[in-house]
Design an enzyme around this catalytic site. Sequence first.
Site, short mmCIF file in Angstrom:
data_model
loop_
_atom_site.label_atom_id
_atom_site.label_comp_id
_atom_site.label_asym_id
_atom_site.label_seq_id
_atom_site.Cartn_x
_atom_site.Cartn_y
_atom_site.Cartn_z
CB SER A 1 38.22 32.29 45.18
OG SER A 1 37.22 31.47 45.77
CG HIS B 1 36.01 34.02 47.86
ND1 HIS B 1 35.71 33.74 46.55
CD2 HIS B 1 35.79 35.36 48.01
CE1 HIS B 1 35.32 34.84 45.94
NE2 HIS B 1 35.36 35.84 46.81
CG ASP C 1 33.87 38.31 44.53
OD1 ASP C 1 33.28 39.39 44.32
OD2 ASP C 1 34.44 38.05 45.60
#
Length: 353
Positions: free
Chosen positions: A24, A51, A143
């Site tokens: 991310s 992401h 995540d």
Amino acid sequence: MAGTSRGVDAPPGRARHIVVVGASAGGVEALRAFVGALSPGLPAAVVVVLHIPPDAPSALAPILDRSGPLRAVTARHGDVLVPGTIFTAPADNHVLVADGHLHLSRGPRENGHRPALDPLFRSAAADFGEAAIGIVLSGNRDDGTAGASALADRDATVLVQDLEEALYDGMPSSVLHHVRTARALPAVKLGAAVGELLAEVPAGTPAGDDALPAAETVIADGTTEVVGPTPGLAGAEPSGLSCPDCDGVLFRLPGAPAPRFRCRVGHAWSPASLSAQQDEDIDRVLWSALRALAEKAELHRRLGESAAVAGRRETATEYRRRADRAEADAGLLRRLLADDQARHGSGGPSPIG
């Protein structure tokens, strides 16, 4: 969707091993370093989730294609997982693996993201078992932790970027905290380690029949709409919390990071992601309230001026009093927002987590 691994019976050209990678904020440079250290003859397919905003086409595939010896392409629905190829997730699609193929899904967002790491990792655990390697690089929040836990439960290897090297250490730190077998290495060494590990990992080990990851993979695929009756999630209990994405009831699920949550239509939240989204929602509501108070003060100032011009002194006084009260409330709220900004930093836009 996902079933037992097909590695043993895979036709010629289909990968018998898979490397799933998630990143991310701060993850692009880590990914470049990682793929740059991969072997040209890597005997595994590599699937990458980064992401990205849903409305921004991803340029990750050409970036990674230039960064190392392996071909990198944007994943397409139905692609066969072939060794020596890097597949990157397109914007606004989860990427899942099933029966040695890629499956793109517009299923419910997880931890506020689509694509998200957890759906990919869970599906790799179900389809490849211990023939999978999961890697979590730089990023905020957590995540990837639930997916990494699913991989570890299937005896797959879990690696993370070294916390001192990661630009944002939230995601790799969370995996290390919840997955006992996870190991940390610098990004370049992760690339080299993958080749060494693949030489030791058996291909096509049956993945087993864990109901929870299988049920959550079905949800990520977008083929179910009710959490409670879904096989593997029948024991989910209402949490008393609401889903930030749809305002539905969140059900509490087992598994790391505990507790985890899903709503009836399938949106999934980890503790850190749910808390961060609640902070964003509160911030948005407070700024809306501040705007409403400022407009209220302005309205009553104007009404007071009109009343004064018309000679209605008592009415003008009452409007000025209301304007003063609205301005005082706005000042109090503005100080609250300033204090919150001071606690959380500059208040500028935060990187995607």
